[in-house]
Scaffold this motif. Structure first.
Motif: not given
Length: 1524
Positions: A99-128
């Motif tokens: 299949l065209p490359a975009v079909q592989y890259t977009n889901p992979s990018l999204y997986i990395a991004t959602w991981l980042l979001v999970l981390l951000i949510h957790d990191a914010r627990r240190f803040c007031l």
């Protein structure tokens, strides 16, 4: 680039033909790449910063909340959809061709991004605050970009069957989850354990802010009036302490540099002067002389940092310091402002496209919708940027103010004597209130300096594009209006300055009237003073009216401006070339650009004038803050052999290089030595000398300094409470009887400057403070001068003397009293600033020097008292006395301010009863708070207040003013409709020549409508000016006449400041602010109504949308106004303590420094500041809360007006659409203004409420009644008291408890008794200052309650205790009604021994007495009061210890005059010193409000009783010893 992307997607990336059809869509590849990547790039750039708290923070994570779990679950689900898509692609790719490359890259990018979001949510627990603003923006972006793919997929699904079902389903699941996450992140996520802190801490910008944060406060403010406790605490970094720490660090380096520059400048100047001499070739000797001559005047002033216009000071450092301290804020606000300024110009371009779209038959519908959405978005972004920018600016403002106030406060504690002498307390408080405030105001607009020119240039560029050179005509009109406006401003400024003088004069008289109100009442002088105030007020109102007329002309010009500008531009454009036809696109784009241009054009001159004012403030602040500090190097705290304090070769001066106040005070023997007030002061502060002492210091100044706190706090002065020691100190300082008298004992609140204590009490509290501090060395500057002789004796015995509490301390006592000298160890005699002799009492007497002669001269009076005490002085621990200059000694100790003039009763019972009182739980005693807290009005302002104001204006006036405004807006709508019809001509005469008469008609009517609009406004403003002046006159008149008629008890419980405030601040508000507020409110309201009307005319369906928008708007308004109003009130209530604390600090500087309490006072100042800061912060944030919601309403109005125009495309002309949308674009600001003016009007109308409150205070009895006393009454002067009872206020105890006595005609009666016995109450009753609670007083058989107050008071005379004089001529002070001839006045002056003095005065009888009679001595003032009494020559004279404050000579004069001149009058003397009444016919002895003895002085001395006890204490044994 495009080809690579085509390959990457496996389809076309971009093809413009996709858009040129009615069902336009974006290519799939564009959707899969650009629209997906925009939000992801945003998050990956800014997201990683959000994980930092995880790595940095040492705190433990806060607990898990429901919101946190929901967020993490949703994000995990999102990740699963991405994983599913990737798996699907891999599986499909394995089965068939890759299949065209975009079909592989977009889901992979999204997986990395959602991981980042999970981390951000957790990191914010240190803040007031756990919400992330970055994520909120990311969800918003992602949803916006996703919308296009969303609609594209839906449309395709409806047309043809879905080809790729799994991906179709996954996209919609993913979009739905993102939408849920967007909604969830709108709620504030707070952990339970941080909830408590959060309640307190202000949580600024961030995602939660728009939705939930200020909500809590705004709702609370709506439900109940906010208290200071409800306001959020500041974050640590916003507290004064941390802001000031940074500022101070930067300030120090900057000032150092500036001082180096200053030295360079001085060197250059010296070199220049040297060169001059060289050039002029003058001989060396001459040049030296000249140098000396030139430099001398400067030398006198001190070396550097000294003011005086010619003095140089370190300059140019303040602005640099501020920029360096607040650079982050400045940078961020510049960013927001630039974005805002650019987007401002997008709307007119979109409007142009929209009009073109409506006029063009061929255009596609989707374009219209796109324009409508873009208009909405640009309005939204614009408002968000603007609000962030404002928020930053206001924060900058209050932080700048906080750091400046903190700096000024700190400086006041450390500055040297020379610097301190330059600025009075008032000036320094001004630096704090006015100059720091100016910086705060400037900070809000400082960016306009670059932003206004930028907006002006951009507007002109775009306008040129529309109308070509014709724009210059419009610009020329704008530029021409500037000088007209400048002229009007200058003119009104001169009127304002004139009026400020009148205002000052009126306020000066008012405060004098209020301070001397008792005298006014006793002499029945109110009408004369009322007349004086009204004359000044009339002048003031005349100026005010002229000012208002000028203002209405200026408003007229300002209203004409936009319309004249458009008229000029359009007329020139049409007339220049007949091919130029005004079409809708051009006209309405131009009009919206002109509207943009109006704001910066109006702002720029304001900002520039504000800049000039700030510049003045900068100079003042730099001079003050750059002044030199106290030099402490001359004072050594080192142990000295055999002495506690040593002066060596010491010369004292009040400032460097000044004349020496004390020369060569070298002494240091025994245990101590000292010299005069200056020497006492030297130990405290800034005299230049070498002085060593060991141990800690305590200082009692000559004028006691009392803080506005409880009596107990005044004595503890920041030390820990040690109960037994505290009791000891109170007893020794003779404060127990005073505590019995004070309503709440030592918990009684003492007013500012110790207002509710007598002079003697203040001095004893000041002494108690020193004794309690338990220092090693005591410097006592004549502490016994303000107390009675017997109290002085008691204090000496129990505190200062050889057996007192301080017997093991070093005491340096400056005194004018002779009686204690035999008991001290060492006497240092000073004459004219030098030590003439020193030694013990015996030695000095034996030396037969100046001291011995002096004793022989004045010692006789005090001899009896001291003889008994000279025996055995006990242990001689170093008590050294310094006698001041000989001449002052005549003023020997009497309680000048009428303190406790009585021998102290036996202490035992008192102590017990007080201890008992202390043990009882402290409930609030009546009268504990002397001054009730000023009522802060809460809740909504009553409608009746508006009505009351309009009634004062006059209802007909009000009606016609409103009609004028209606007329103006009818003309305004007419002008706009006419313009829209004019622009439609372009379509009508599309390919024909435009008829000239039609053109002229269009221009003519357009002009006429515009002018009539301005004329209506002029009519309305001139009427309102007249009406407002009338209202001011009526309200001031009511207030003044009522205030002069209220009883004395009102003045006792109301601080003068509060009454003065009504006359100053509230009357100013009624004069100037309310009329302005009313006018802007009316004009905003009409503006909004007319705009909505025009939109509805264009698209009638808009009427349906108005209703829900209106309801939303109304609720936001109600919520906001109640909160904002209360926060404003809190701001003003919390601001005054800053200034009063500061004023108190400056006046008590020497005491604070002596005790070394600077740090405590700095801390106190920071706390006071923070309380004020937090109410201002909250106000700023609630303002932003409101503005964002209102501007949202505005953006919706724009959106719907555009949307409806698009929907009804075929039926509308371009002109009417242009009219509708350009009006809508303008409405946002007007909506905002309407709320502002509503809340401002509500805040200001409170002034009417406050003034009204004081016009309703209950009056005293009428001045003149039907029943007038017979002419020549009282002819005999007989006074009869019949079972007379009286109390001060209804809730208090009786002061006189049934007094019955007769005083015969021409009898001389003395009245004596201890403090609180009711002596002064007796005089108050005779003048009916207090009304009877029972019984009656008859004067010559007339019951005094049956006649008018003025009839009574004009026929009695009093010489009061405090000689009060008023500003005005001497003659006015003697005879305010001009009842007597000049001869009579001179005669009175002669009898009062003032004739020769007055004859030598400039202007003689017309000599101007300054405020409070400052330019006459106390003795002379007392003699003037005597002259007043002589002039009135009533049959009854009352003397209220008229001689307490004068020296023996004046006292003698007054007594003699009274004996001779008032021989045929009845005289009542209230005595504090028994000497004065020993020759009376009878003496009345009062105790606890009853007469206990009433007989001739000889009789009373003979039999044992209260009087003989008092006489014994005063050293009187028989009636003959009373020689004065």
């Amino acid at each position: 680039m495009s080809a690579a992307l085509d390959e990457f997607c496996g389809s076309v990336f971009w093809n413009a033909s996709y858009l040129n059809r009615s069902d336009a869509d974006l290519p799939v590849c564009f959707q899969q790449t650009v629209l997906v990547w925009i939000p992801l790039v945003f998050l990956w750039i800014l997201g990683p910063w959000q994980i930092l708290p995880m790595c940095k923070s040492r705190d433990k994570k806060s607990s898990v909340t429901k919101l946190y779990i929901i967020k993490q679950v949703l994000t995990t689900l999102l990740m699963l959809t991405a994983v599913a898509e990737l798996v699907l692609t891999v599986v499909e790719g394995a089965e068939q061709d890759p299949l065209p490359a975009v079909q592989y890259t977009n889901p992979s990018l999204y997986i990395a991004t959602w991981l980042l979001v999970l981390l951000i949510h957790d990191a914010r627990r240190f803040c007031l605050r756990r919400d992330s603003g970055i994520l909120f923006c990311f969800w918003t972006l992602s949803l916006l970009c996703g919308v296009l793919t969303f609609q594209s997929l839906l449309r395709r699904a409806l047309q043809v069957p879905i080809s790729d079902v799994p991906r179709f389903v996954l996209f919609f699941i993913s979009y739905g989850l993102q939408l849920l996450l967007f909604l969830v992140s709108g709620f504030s996520d707070i952990a339970p354990e941080t909830k408590e802190i959060k309640k307190k801490v202000r949580v600024p910008r961030g995602s939660g802010l728009w939705i939930s944060l200020p909500h809590s406060m705004v709702f609370k403010g709506y439900r109940k009036p906010l208290e200071i406790e409800d306001v959020w605490e500041l974050k640590a970094k916003d507290k004064t302490q941390s802001i000031y720490a940074v500022f101070e660090k930067n300030m120090k380096t900057a000032v150092r540099k500036a001082q180096a520059e200053l030295e360079k400048r001085k060197r250059k100047k010296r070199r220049r002067e040297g060169d001059l001499d060289h050039v002029n070739n003058i001989s060396k000797a001459q040049s030296q002389d000249i140098l000396v001559l030139e430099k001398q005047p400067k030398k006198k002033k001190g070396d550097k940092g000294d003011s005086g216009s010619q003095k140089d000071y370190p300059r140019g450092w303040l602005i640099k310091t501020l920029c360096k301290t607040f650079w982050q804020n400045l940078l961020l606000s510049v960013l927001f402002k630039v974005v805002h300024d650019v987007i401002v110009f997008v709307s007119p371009q979109l409007l142009k496209l929209l009009i073109a779209f409506v006029s063009d038959e061929e255009s596609f519908t989707w374009q219209g919708y796109m324009y409508a959405i873009l208009l909405f978005l640009s309005a939204l972004i614009q408002s968000l940027c603007l609000q962030q920018y404002f928020s930053l600016c206001f924060q900058l403002g209050i932080q700048v103010r906080a750091s400046l106030i903190a700096a000024i406060y700190k400086k006041s504690l450390t500055m040297s004597g020379a610097t301190r002498k330059e600025s009075t307390v008032g000036e320094t408080v001004n630096l704090m209130s006015a100059d720091a405030q100016r910086f705060m105001d400037m900070a809000n607009f400082v960016h306009q300096l670059w932003s206004s020119p930028l907006q002006i240039i951009l507007s002109i560029v775009f306008l040129w594009g529309e109308l070509g050179p014709s724009v210059l005509a419009g610009l020329a009109v704008m530029v021409l209006l500037i000088p007209i406006n400048a002229f009007l401003v200058a003119k009104s400024k001169t009127i304002q300055v004139r009026n400020m003088k009148n205002k000052d004069e009126r306020m000066k008289i008012m405060s004098e009237i209020l301070n001397g109100i008792k005298i006014l009442k006793l002499f029945a002088w109110e009408p004369s003073f009322e007349k004086r105030v009204n004359e000044i007020r009339a002048r003031e109102l005349k100026n005010l009216l002229n000012f208002s007329y000028l203002q209405s002309v200026s408003v007229f010009v300002f209203t004409c401006a936009p319309f004249l500008v458009s008229l000029a531009s359009f007329a020139v454009y049409v007339l220049v070339d007949e091919n130029n036809i005004l079409d809708a696109e051009k006209a309405f784009t131009a009009i919206s650009l002109f509207n943009v241009l109006r704001f910066p054009m109006a702002m720029l001159p304001m900002v520039l004038s504000s800049l000039v004012q700030t510049n003045v403030s900068t100079v003042r602040l730099e001079r003050y803050l750059g002044g030199e500090d106290l030099d402490t190097s001359a004072i050594h705290h080192s142990p000295i052999e055999g002495s506690a304090v040593r002066f060596s070769e010491a010369t004292f001066a009040w400032e460097q290089d000044g004349d020496a106040a004390i020369r060569d005070g070298a002494c240091g023997q025994g245990h101590a030595a000292g010299g005069g007030c200056a020497q006492a002061d030297a130990l405290m502060r800034q005299l230049f000398l070498s002085l060593s002492f060991q141990g800690s210091l305590a200082y009692v100044p000559q004028q006691a300094w009392i803080q506005n706190a409880t009596l107990k706090d005044n004595i503890l002065f920041g030390s820990e409470l040690d109960e037994t020691r505290y009791q000891q100190v109170i007893k020794a300082c003779a404060l127990l009887p005073d505590l019995e008298l004070l309503p709440a004992g030592d918990q009684t609140e003492i007013g500012e400057k110790g207002i509710n204590l007598s002079g003697g009490q203040k001095q004893r509290v000041s002494l108690a403070r020193a004794v309690y501090s338990n220092a090693d060395i005591y410097v006592l500057d004549d502490p016994l001068s303000a107390v009675d002789a017997h109290v002085g004796k008691y204090l000496f015995k129990h505190v200062l003397g050889p057996k007192g509490l301080l017997k093991n301390k070093t005491r340096i006592l400056v005194t004018h009293s002779i009686s204690f000298l035999p008991q001290v160890d060492n006497i240092v005699v000073m004459v004219a600033g030098a030590v003439t002799e020193q030694g013990s009492y015996g030695t000095l007497l034996a030396n037969r020097g100046a001291f011995a002669q002096f004793l022989n001269l004045y010692g006789r009076q005090e001899k009896d008292a001291s003889e008994k005490n000279t025996t055995g002085t006990g242990n001689k621990m170093g008590l050294c006395v310094c006698l001041g200059d000989m001449k002052n000694l005549a003023l020997s100790g009497s309680d000048a301010n009428g303190g406790s003039h009585e021998p102290y009763p036996a202490y035992g019972n008192l102590t017990n009863s007080w201890k008992k009182a202390q043990k009882e739980p402290l409930k609030n005693v009546k009268g504990q708070k002397l001054i009730e807290k000023e009522a802060v009005e809460t809740g909504k302002v009553k409608f009746s207040m508006y009505l009351r104001y309009l009634r004062a204006v006059g209802l007909w006036y009000s009606f016609w003013v409103a009609m004028g405004y209606v007329g103006q807006y009818v003309a305004f709508v007419g002008t706009n409709l006419w313009l829209s019809a004019w622009t439609d001509d372009a379509q009508r005469y599309l390919n024909e020549t435009y008829p000239l008469e039609q053109r002229d008609l269009r221009i003519g009517v357009f002009g006429a409508l515009g002018v009539s609009q301005a004329l209506f406004l002029l009519f309305a403003t001139i009427l309102s000016a007249y009406g407002a002046t009338r209202a001011s006159r009526v309200m001031h008149q009511q207030l003044l006449s009522n205030i002069l008629r209220v009883p004395m008890s009102f003045y006792d419980t109301t601080p003068t400041g509060r009454i003065v405030n009504r006359f100053a601040k509230d009357i100013f508000t009624i004069d100037e602010t309310i009329p302005m507020s009313f006018r802007s409110w009316l004009s905003c309201l009409m503006g909004i109504i007319s705009t909505l009307l025009m939109i509805t005319l264009a698209t009638p369906f808009f009427a349906l949308i108005i209703i829900p928008l209106g309801i939303f708007y109304y609720f936001v308004l109600r919520f906001y106004v109640s909160t904002s109003r209360q926060l404003r009130r809190l701001d003003s209530v919390t601001r005054s303590p800053i200034y009063s604390h500061f004023g108190e600090t400056v006046s008590g500087l020497s005491v604070i420094r002596a005790y070394g309490h600077q740090a405590r006072f700095l801390k106190q100042n920071e706390i006071t500041m923070d309380i004020n800061q937090k109410s201002v912060y909250s106000w700023i944030i609630s303002n932003r809360w409101l503005a964002i919601r209102l501007e949202f309403v505005g953006s919706l109005v724009v959106f719907f007006s555009a949307l409806l125009a698009v929907i009804s495309k075929g039926t509308l002309e371009g002109g009417i659409v242009g009219l509708s949308v350009s009006s809508a674009l303008n409405v946002t600001q007007t909506l905002n203004w309407l709320v502002r003016t509503s809340s401002e009007l509500e805040t200001n109308i409170v002034a009417v409420e406050r003034v009204h409150e004081y016009t309703k205070v209950k009056n005293e009895a009428p001045w003149v009644t039907e029943k007038r006393p017979p002419r020549g009454w009282p002819s005999k002067g007989e006074i009869r008291f019949v079972d007379y009872k009286v109390r001060y206020r209804p809730e208090l105890e009786l002061v006189l408890q049934g007094i019955t006595c007769n005083i015969g005609s021409t009898e001389k009666v003395g009245v004596v008794g201890r403090t609180g016995a009711g002596k002064s109450s007796l005089t108050n009753c005779l003048f009916r200052v207090l009304e009877a609670a029972g019984g009656m007083i008859l004067i010559d058989e007339v019951d005094i309650t049956t006649i008018g107050l003025h009839d009574l008071r004009r026929n009695l005379t009093i010489i009061p205790q405090d000689p009060v004089l008023f500003t005005g001529t001497l003659r006015m002070n003697l005879d305010p009604f001009d009842q007597y001839t000049d001869e009579e006045v001179w005669k009175a002056l002669e009898l009062a021994h003032l004739k020769t003095f007055v004859q030598d005065l400039p202007g003689r009888l017309l000599y101007v007495v300054s405020e409070g009679g400052e330019n006459l001595s106390v003795g002379q003032r007392q003699l003037v009061c005597l002259a007043r009494a002589l002039l009135r020559k009533a049959k009854i004279l009352i003397l209220d210890e008229a001689t307490a404050a004068v020296d023996l000579e004046t006292d003698h004069l007054i007594q003699t005059t009274i004996r001779s001149e008032f021989a045929d009058c009845t005289v009542l003397t209230i005595a504090h010193r028994l000497h004065t009444i020993m020759d009376s016919d009878r003496v009345m002895v009062l105790q606890a409000g009853r007469i206990v003895e009433f007989d001739s002085p000889e009789e009373l001395l003979r039999k044992p009783g209260v009087f003989s006890m008092m006489a014994k204490d005063a050293g009187i044994t028989n009636t003959e010893t009373t020689t004065l």
